[in-house]
Design a protein around this motif. Structure first.
Motif, short mmCIF file in Angstrom:
data_model
loop_
_atom_site.label_atom_id
_atom_site.label_comp_id
_atom_site.label_asym_id
_atom_site.label_seq_id
_atom_site.Cartn_x
_atom_site.Cartn_y
_atom_site.Cartn_z
N THR A 306 0.83 -1.21 0.00
CA THR A 306 0.00 0.00 0.00
C THR A 306 0.86 1.25 0.00
OG1 THR A 306 -1.81 -1.14 1.13
CG2 THR A 306 -1.74 1.26 1.31
N ALA A 307 1.90 1.30 0.83
CA ALA A 307 2.78 2.48 0.86
C ALA A 307 3.44 2.70 -0.50
CB ALA A 307 3.84 2.30 1.95
N GLY A 363 -11.94 11.70 -10.50
CA GLY A 363 -11.13 10.59 -10.95
C GLY A 363 -11.05 9.50 -9.90
N TYR A 364 -10.34 8.43 -10.24
CA TYR A 364 -10.25 7.27 -9.36
C TYR A 364 -8.91 7.18 -8.63
CZ TYR A 364 -14.40 5.70 -11.80
OH TYR A 364 -15.67 5.61 -12.31
N GLY A 365 -8.01 8.13 -8.87
CA GLY A 365 -6.69 8.06 -8.25
C GLY A 365 -6.76 8.13 -6.74
N LEU A 366 -7.36 9.21 -6.20
CA LEU A 366 -7.45 9.37 -4.76
C LEU A 366 -8.40 8.34 -4.15
CD1 LEU A 366 -7.44 13.23 -4.26
CD2 LEU A 366 -5.60 11.60 -3.89
N ILE A 367 -9.45 7.97 -4.89
CA ILE A 367 -10.36 6.93 -4.37
C ILE A 367 -9.61 5.63 -4.16
CG2 ILE A 367 -12.41 5.57 -4.89
CD1 ILE A 367 -13.52 7.92 -6.41
N GLY A 368 -8.80 5.25 -5.14
CA GLY A 368 -8.03 4.02 -5.00
C GLY A 368 -7.02 4.10 -3.87
N MET A 369 -6.33 5.24 -3.73
CA MET A 369 -5.37 5.38 -2.64
C MET A 369 -6.07 5.30 -1.28
SD MET A 369 -2.54 8.19 -3.85
CE MET A 369 -3.67 9.43 -4.49
N ASN A 370 -7.22 5.93 -1.15
CA ASN A 370 -7.94 5.88 0.11
C ASN A 370 -8.41 4.46 0.43
OD1 ASN A 370 -9.37 7.37 2.38
ND2 ASN A 370 -11.09 6.38 1.40
N GLU A 371 -8.90 3.74 -0.57
CA GLU A 371 -9.32 2.35 -0.35
C GLU A 371 -8.14 1.48 0.06
OE1 GLU A 371 -11.24 1.17 -3.90
OE2 GLU A 371 -13.15 2.15 -3.42
N ARG A 372 -7.01 1.71 -0.53
CA ARG A 372 -5.83 0.93 -0.14
C ARG A 372 -5.46 1.19 1.32
NH1 ARG A 372 -2.69 -1.70 -3.63
NH2 ARG A 372 -2.99 -1.45 -5.87
N ALA A 373 -5.48 2.45 1.72
CA ALA A 373 -5.11 2.78 3.09
C ALA A 373 -6.10 2.17 4.08
CB ALA A 373 -5.04 4.29 3.26
N VAL A 374 -7.39 2.28 3.80
CA VAL A 374 -8.40 1.74 4.72
C VAL A 374 -8.32 0.22 4.80
CG1 VAL A 374 -10.90 1.49 5.07
CG2 VAL A 374 -9.94 3.70 4.38
N SER A 375 -7.97 -0.44 3.70
CA SER A 375 -7.93 -1.91 3.68
C SER A 375 -6.88 -2.48 4.62
CB SER A 375 -7.68 -2.41 2.25
OG SER A 375 -6.38 -2.05 1.82
N ALA A 382 -5.79 14.03 1.52
CA ALA A 382 -5.20 14.68 0.35
C ALA A 382 -5.89 16.02 0.14
CB ALA A 382 -5.35 13.80 -0.90
N GLY A 383 -5.10 17.03 -0.21
CA GLY A 383 -5.67 18.35 -0.46
C GLY A 383 -4.59 19.37 -0.74
N ARG A 384 -5.02 20.59 -0.99
CA ARG A 384 -4.09 21.66 -1.28
C ARG A 384 -3.37 22.10 -0.02
NH1 ARG A 384 -8.01 25.47 -5.07
NH2 ARG A 384 -8.21 24.01 -6.82
N ARG A 385 -2.15 22.50 -0.17
CA ARG A 385 -1.35 23.01 0.94
C ARG A 385 -1.65 24.50 1.12
NH1 ARG A 385 4.64 21.65 -0.55
NH2 ARG A 385 4.97 22.41 1.58
N PRO A 386 -1.57 25.00 2.37
CA PRO A 386 -1.84 26.43 2.59
C PRO A 386 -0.89 27.35 1.83
CG PRO A 386 -1.90 25.23 4.66
CD PRO A 386 -1.36 24.28 3.64
N ASP A 387 0.37 26.93 1.66
CA ASP A 387 1.35 27.77 0.97
C ASP A 387 1.47 27.42 -0.51
OD1 ASP A 387 2.34 25.31 1.50
OD2 ASP A 387 4.34 25.96 2.12
N GLY A 388 0.50 26.68 -1.05
CA GLY A 388 0.51 26.32 -2.46
C GLY A 388 0.96 24.90 -2.70
#
Length: 411
Positions: A306-307, A363-375, A382-388
């Motif tokens: 997963t990592a 898209g399915y990129g973040l969905i797949g990463m989240n499913e892998r982590a939960v499994s 995942a999201g935008r950083r405050p400084d860009g």
């Protein structure tokens, strides 16, 4: 051979009913010739067969042919015939009341009302016993009365045993059907989970290698006129990228085959192959800085894969969407958790692919990463950083999830 003979009465029930009715009629007619004087020698033949007994026993025997369809009506008819025969002055016995005894057994076995099945011996035996006292009470316990009452009780007991056995077999059949449905549902669930896992693997492999191949092909096209030597080197790297993609696709799609392949497969990717993964991205022009905090510790196979896949997918998104040539990968080992973060300091030209909530086509990129982590017992943010820029962070347990206490999840 024995099993075939035991099934013969069930397969030829109509013939059995006819033979039984004939024998009961003959037996009741013969019993009409007997007189019990109470002596030690028992009943003796002292009169001619009675036409009335023959007619009544014939009616009762004919009624028995419908005992499976109308058990309670047949019980009433056969009991009435037995009462009339006894009231005419003939001795009560197991022969004269034979049709009624068969009816008691039939009601107890096939009646849908349990109360009626339990009351059938009393409904039959009571009137027969009362009718036997019409021509004298003494002696009170004759052989005929004892045999008739015993026959009624035995018929009720046999019906109870048959009904219990039938209910037991029905329960076994129902449990077998339930177990079969449960196995089928579990098999379908496992197939669905396996398909989802393979689909996730194919997405990661295709997205990663196609992004690298696209970047290498674009760079080679740009350098082809001005720097042909570097363009040739980039094309050689492109060939290596496509070869690696084909190998991983072959190994993953091979899981769909029914027969196992004799060819050895490559080991499952993990953090041990992280340097090779980062090098493949750096060949496309992406500058990656790697930092490791804490003492590296081994992960479970699922968490290790997963990592690796999360880092691969996050860097693929940087390559495809971020307006920056640099990315940072950080691994932080604590006592029970591994924190993996991949960040860049550039913008995004296609936030929908990264899975922004306000995207029109997520898209399915973040969905797949989240499913892998939960499994594997972790979670992902995942999201935008405050400084860009954009950052993907996931926390994965260093041990299997079932070995972690709730208080151990705090760092």
């Amino acid at each position: 051979m024995t099993a075939e003979w035991s099934q013969w009465p069930r397969r030829h029930s109509r013939a059995v009913d006819v033979v039984t009715s004939v024998l009961l009629c003959v037996g009741a007619t013969y019993a009409s010739t007997l007189i019990d004087h109470g002596g030690r020698q028992g009943p003796e033949v002292a009169r001619a067969p009675s036409l009335a007994v023959f007619v009544l026993s014939a009616i009762a025997s004919i009624a028995l042919l419908r005992r499976r369809q109308y058990p309670r009506a047949v019980l009433a008819v056969t009991t009435a015939c037995g009462v009339v025969i006894t009231a005419l002055g003939f001795d009560l016995s197991i022969l004269t009341a034979g049709a009624a005894l068969i009816s008691v057994w039939s009601v107890g076995l096939w009646s849908s009302d349990l109360r009626t099945a339990k009351l059938a011996p009393l409904v039959c035996g009571g009137p027969l016993l009362i009718a036997s006292f019409f021509h004298g009470l003494m002696p009170l316990l004759t052989g005929g009365r004892i045999s008739a009452i015993a026959g009624v009780l035995v018929a009720g007991a046999l019906a109870e045993a048959g009904r219990n056995r039938r209910d037991y077999l029905s329960a076994l059949h129902a449990r077998a059907e339930l177990a079969e449905r449960t196995r089928e549902e579990e098999a379908r669930q496992r197939v669905g989970e396996e398909r989802l896992r393979i689909a996730r693997e194919l997405h990661d492999i295709v997205a990663h290698h196609m992004a690298l191949a696209h970047a290498q092909a674009s760079t080679a096209a740009y350098l082809l006129r001005s720097q042909p030597d570097q363009a040739q080197e980039m094309l050689d790297q492109l060939a290596g990228t496509t070869s690696a993609a084909l190998r991983e696709l072959k190994a993953t799609v091979g899981l769909l085959r029914e027969d196992d392949s004799d060819a050895p497969l490559e080991p499952t990717p993990g953090l041990a192959q992280l340097p090779e993964l980062l090098a493949s991205f750096e060949r496309t022009g992406l500058t990656i800085s790697l930092s490791i905090t804490g003492v590296p510790r081994p992960l479970s196979p699922g968490a290790d894969l997963t990592a690796y896949r999360i880092i691969q997918e996050a860097l693929t998104n940087v390559t495809k969407h971020a307006d920056t040539p640099a990315a940072t990968v950080r691994l932080v080992y604590s006592r029970i958790l591994l924190t993996v973060s991949v960040s860049d300091d550039g913008g995004s030209s296609a936030e929908s692919v990264r899975g922004e909530p306000d995207s029109v086509s997520q898209g399915y990129g973040l969905i797949g990463m989240n499913e892998r982590a939960v499994s594997v017992g972790g979670h992902l943010h995942a999201g935008r950083r405050p400084d860009g820029g954009f950052e993907v962070t996931t926390e994965l347990p260093l041990e299997p999830p079932n070995n972690l206490d709730s208080e151990d999840k705090t760092r």
